[in-house]
Design a protein around this motif. Structure first.
Motif, short mmCIF file in Angstrom:
data_model
loop_
_atom_site.label_atom_id
_atom_site.label_comp_id
_atom_site.label_asym_id
_atom_site.label_seq_id
_atom_site.Cartn_x
_atom_site.Cartn_y
_atom_site.Cartn_z
N LEU A 183 0.83 -1.20 0.00
CA LEU A 183 0.00 0.00 0.00
C LEU A 183 0.87 1.26 0.00
O LEU A 183 0.61 2.20 -0.76
N VAL A 184 1.91 1.27 0.82
CA VAL A 184 2.81 2.44 0.86
C VAL A 184 3.51 2.61 -0.49
O VAL A 184 3.63 3.72 -1.00
N LEU A 185 3.97 1.51 -1.09
CA LEU A 185 4.62 1.59 -2.39
C LEU A 185 3.67 2.08 -3.47
O LEU A 185 4.05 2.89 -4.32
N LEU A 186 2.43 1.61 -3.46
CA LEU A 186 1.45 2.04 -4.46
C LEU A 186 1.10 3.52 -4.30
O LEU A 186 0.96 4.24 -5.28
N LEU A 187 0.97 3.98 -3.05
CA LEU A 187 0.68 5.39 -2.82
C LEU A 187 1.84 6.26 -3.27
O LEU A 187 1.65 7.34 -3.85
N THR A 188 3.05 5.81 -3.03
CA THR A 188 4.23 6.56 -3.47
C THR A 188 4.31 6.61 -4.99
O THR A 188 4.58 7.67 -5.57
N ALA A 189 4.07 5.48 -5.64
CA ALA A 189 4.10 5.45 -7.10
C ALA A 189 3.00 6.33 -7.69
O ALA A 189 3.22 7.05 -8.67
N GLY A 190 1.83 6.31 -7.10
CA GLY A 190 0.74 7.16 -7.57
C GLY A 190 1.04 8.64 -7.42
O GLY A 190 0.74 9.45 -8.30
#
Length: 141
Positions: free
Chosen positions: A121-128
């Protein structure tokens, strides 16, 4: 007191310092770390008895949230980011364990899945967030 100076080697001489070799090995070490973490997660989820299960799972539990936090905090200095990554990974693991114990839902598999989900979730939020910034920069230029 005497000052010792080191002469710089011109870039066009073809002389390679050790820094180029370090940059070449960085993707190799990153890939090995991902492989060890993935094997640790799989060994924990499958519940396979192996002497590597404990160390590899521990590596996954520390590296997954640490890498996710490190990706989110690229503006920090390398040492500052390392300190924040290690402490953040420990905090995520402790909060997951405490939450699961408080809800009487503790299991090793559940803990590994919860840590993996939070890290993803943290990685996806950062990528977004990065994609939105790039899109805004393209529109403004």
């Amino acid at each position: 007191m005497q000052t010792i100076r080191i002469k710089a080697v011109p870039a066009d001489t073809g002389h390679q310092t050790g820094q180029g070799a370090e940059k070449d090995l960085l993707p190799l070490f990153a890939g090995a770390a991902v492989a060890v973490g993935a094997v640790g997660a799989v060994l924990a989820l499958v519940d396979l008895s192996s002497p590597l299960r404990g160390p590899f799972t521990l590596f996954f539990l520390l590296a997954a949230p640490g890498a996710a936090i490190g990706a989110a905090l690229r503006a920090l200095t390398p040492w500052g980011r390392a300190v924040v990554c290690v402490s953040g990974a420990l905090a995520v693991n402790l909060l997951v364990a405490q939450g699961m114990l408080a809800l009487h839902m503790w299991s090793v598999r559940g803990g590994v899945v919860a840590v993996a989900a939070l890290s993803s979730l943290v990685l996806l939020l950062t990528a977004g967030r990065r994609l939105r910034r790039r899109a805004a920069q393209r529109r403004s230029s």
